[in-house]
Design an enzyme around this catalytic site. Structure first.
Site, PDB file in Angstrom:
ATOM      1  N   HIS A 350       1.362  -1.308  -0.086  1.00  0.00           N
ATOM      2  CA  HIS A 350       1.992  -0.159   0.046  1.00  0.00           C
ATOM      3  C   HIS A 350       3.212  -0.035   0.958  1.00  0.00           C
ATOM      4  CE1 HIS A 350       2.678   4.442   0.651  1.00  0.00           C
ATOM      5  NE2 HIS A 350       2.810   4.295  -0.285  1.00  0.00           N
ATOM      6  N   SER A 351       4.434   0.159   0.808  1.00  0.00           N
ATOM      7  CA  SER A 351       5.312   0.415   1.723  1.00  0.00           C
ATOM      8  C   SER A 351       5.679  -0.869   2.718  1.00  0.00           C
ATOM      9  CB  SER A 351       5.072   1.478   2.596  1.00  0.00           C
ATOM     10  OG  SER A 351       5.809   2.225   3.295  1.00  0.00           O
ATOM     11  N   LEU A 352       5.468  -0.598   3.767  1.00  0.00           N
ATOM     12  CA  LEU A 352       5.527  -1.668   4.911  1.00  0.00           C
ATOM     13  C   LEU A 352       4.404  -2.935   4.683  1.00  0.00           C
ATOM     14  CD1 LEU A 352       7.037  -2.985   7.377  1.00  0.00           C
ATOM     15  CD2 LEU A 352       5.257  -1.898   8.507  1.00  0.00           C
TER      16      LEU A 352
END
EC number: 3.1.1.3
Length: 696
Positions: A350-352
């Site tokens: 998720h995300s980074l």
């Protein structure tokens, strides 16, 4: 029991009758229960701290039964360990404690529960201690057997419990500062409700999870310790993701479950935030953090700075080492606890976290032999045979005479790969050898299949430079001990980071060395998400794949929007056609006498108008038809030839204000049925198992 019975006699003398407010209406009940005693059925609970409050949560029915069987086996409970929650937690029966297996978590108390009372504020039932529950049960058994009620006893906390009858049992709290002998239970405010047996309290007890595990998915979080708007940890969010998957397996893979073809998919969280911030960096940051707007600065240090940490070679090395070592450790432990596991492994970020996984996957080796001995510079991704020294490389190029020049300038292989044509010219390398050297390192640098803007020249012809690559400078990427089958990215900034690093496009033939599939899943309003496909096919504009709604159709407001768009196009076409007909009739009206004589001349304008009409219709309608019959778009091999970008359908309320729901959109994936169903569908397709009804 003698002390309890003597205390009951004292209490009955001090208070011979209960308060009419509390039980007067129940005293008239004819409870003919003499001799009908049945032992209570126990259920096992564990205690968790939620919002600084103790909350007792029941084990699922299968786990509770296993715990009860182990408790009643007659063996010594001190050494008994019972796996629960699908094997993610172990209960040490003798200690009455529950421990997490795969991640760090505070141990929680476990209790064999039979009697409960309702709490003061949240109206949830709280179990009594096992010892006092046994006293209550024995008192209840005597009351039922002898048909003698209004039994009273005192809890270890000097609280009074009165058993008026099987339907009415109450619990009085002591009043602070009251006289121990002068106060009576009926004078101590509103009583609590007491219940016997878990079947008499309102609590959700879930069924157990399937024992068979078909696939293992590691989930890596993004920035900060919290993963959603409720500031929950990655463990709690992955618990939600897993729960949604179990529900969807029952609804969308029902036939496969009934035929015992599938079990379940296990999702395990990977936490890298805590190890990073335990390196002492928080103390260093605190020394330089301004005292103003303290909460905002603390939030920034704890979350947003994770992005800068990943761009730092020092802390980037810590992050990738933590992620890879955790996934390897958990995988090894999982195989030890599940020796019969034959399924595959996938990863999700998720995300980074998705960018971290992307960089790790990009720098994997296809061969898993002697991985620990392989040393690879991330900015110069080498091939399988890159074990030669600079001197051997120059000898291979028949340029050994220039080695002394590089040795004098202290230029090694990595430094030489970063040299431009101008740098080599200044060292006194002739044109021919310069071109050989630059072409040699450019070819090796592009060996991974990711096209980088390697050699470029400015208008003067002197500005040649080498791109530093897609990885982080001076970071050695660790190796995974397994080959992931699919990589799922949720709300991912991968495309943005690759662009910022100087990568203009991805070679359509490129694929991860050890991973076959790649799905970039995002919400349309997610401010952190970026597409990948335009980097593979930069010259073509096309929409991402729309993820089907888990109920099998588009959301109603999206269908309505498309319907209105089609209707407006139809109205526009009909209106233009009506105007043309009106204009033709208007221009022919003043010349009725000439129609016969000029019939040959009229045919030409009519034919022109009809051809105009056809061409107009074609220009208006053809794009819709072409859009429906567009041939499949080739987006390269990064996802095995399949589409890469998949967009969720926004909810109706989200359509009213995109900015209002932007942050929520970045954190929506954990409870999104559409996201989970896409993950399950792609995982089980690799095993030849499909949805009961294909979604549209």
């Amino acid at each position: 029991m003698s002390s309890v019975e003597s205390h009951q006699e004292q209490l009955s003398q001090s208070d011979p009758s209960p308060s009419p407010n509390s039980c007067g209406s129940f005293e008239l009940l004819d409870m003919d229960a003499g001799g009908l005693y049945e032992p209570v059925s126990p259920h096992w609970f564990y205690c968790k701290i939620i919002d600084s409050k103790e909350t007792w949560i029941p084990f699922n029915s299968e786990d509770s039964q296993q715990l009860e069987e182990a408790y009643g086996s007659g063996k010594d409970c001190n050494g008994r360990v019972v796996p629960t929650d699908g094997g993610r937690y172990d209960v040490h029966l003798g200690e009455r404690m529950r421990y997490a297996v795969y991640w760090d978590e505070l141990a929680s108390e476990v209790r064999r529960c039979t009697w409960f009372y309702k709490g003061d504020k949240d109206n949830k039932y709280v179990p009594y201690s096992e010892s006092f529950s046994q006293v209550l049960e024995e008192t209840y058994m005597l009351a039922v057997t002898l048909d003698e009620w209004k039994k009273k006893l005192e809890s270890p906390n000097r609280e009074i419990i009165i058993l008026h009858n099987p339907k009415l049992m109450v619990h009085y709290q002591p009043v602070a500062g009251s006289d121990e002998w002068g106060s009576t239970p009926t004078e101590q405010g509103r009583p609590r409700t007491v219940k016997r047996g878990v079947e008499n309290i309102s609590v959700d007890i879930h069924c157990g999870e399937p024992l068979q595990i078909d696939h293992l998915v590691f989930v890596v979080h993004g920035i900060g310790p919290a993963c959603d708007l409720r500031f929950r940890s990655i463990v709690q969010c992955v618990n939600d993701f897993r729960s949604v998957s179990l529900n969807l397996l029952q609804t969308h893979f029902k036939k496969a479950q009934e035929n015992q073809q599938i079990g379940r998919v296990e999702f395990l969280p990977v936490n890298w935030h805590s190890p990073l911030h335990s390196t002492g960096v928080d103390v260093d940051l605190q020394r330089i953090t301004l005292p103003s707007i303290n909460r905002l600065r603390h939030f920034t240090n704890d979350t947003i700075l994770d992005v800068f940490f990943y761009n730092s070679p020092t802390y980037c090395q810590t992050i990738v080492d933590t992620v890879a070592s955790e996934m390897n450790r958990i995988y090894t432990l999982f195989l030890q606890r599940n020796p019969n596991f034959k399924g595959g492994v996938s990863i999700a970020g998720h995300s980074l976290g998705s960018l971290i996984l992307f960089d790790i996957l990009t720098n994997q080796k296809d061969s898993l032999v002697d991985m620990d001995s392989e040393k690879v510079a991330p900015n110069i991704v080498t091939d399988e045979g890159d074990t030669l020294t600079l001197e051997e490389d120059l000898k291979k190029l028949q340029l050994s005479e220039f080695f002394s020049i590089f040795e004098k300038e202290k230029v090694d292989k990595e430094a030489l790969a970063l040299c431009t044509d101008k740098d080599l010219q200044e060292m006194g390398i002739p044109l021919g050898p310069r071109k050989k050297i630059l072409n040699y390192f450019r070819t090796r640098k592009n060996s991974t299949g990711i096209n980088r803007p390697t050699l470029k020249t400015d208008a003067t012809g002197n500005g040649d430079y080498l791109d530093v690559g897609i990885g982080q400078v001076s970071v050695k990427y660790p190796r995974l001990i397994y080959k992931p089958e699919i990589f799922f990215a949720f709300g991912s900034p991968i495309g943005m980071f690759l662009t910022v690093r100087g990568l203009k496009r991805i070679d359509p033939n490129y694929k991860f060395p050890t991973c076959k599939g790649f799905f970039n899943i995002y919400h349309p309003f997610d401010p952190v998400a970026y597409r990948i496909e335009p980097m593979v096919v930069p010259g073509v504009e096309f929409e991402p794949m729309l993820i089907p709604h888990h109920k099998g159709r588009k959301r109603m407001h999206l269908e309505l929007r498309e319907g209105l768009t089609r209707m407006s196009m139809d109205l526009k076409n009909n209106l233009l056609g009506s105007l043309r007909m009106a204009w033709k009739s208007f221009t022919r009206a003043p010349y009725p006498a000439l129609q016969a004589s000029e019939s040959t001349e009229e045919t030409e304008p009519e034919s022109e108008s009809s051809s105009e009409k056809l061409s107009d219709v074609n220009t208006e309608e053809t794009p819709m038809a072409v859009k429906e019959e567009v041939p499949p778009i080739n987006v390269g091999m990064l996802n095995g030839g399949q589409r890469i970008d998949y967009v969720l359908q926004e909810k109706p309320i989200e359509s009213f204000n995109e900015y209002l729901f932007a942050l929520q959109s970045h954190l929506c994936y954990w409870e999104s049925e559409d996201t989970v169903l896409l993950v399950l569908k792609e995982i089980y397709q690799t095993q030849g198992i499909f949805l009961d009804q294909p979604l549209q």
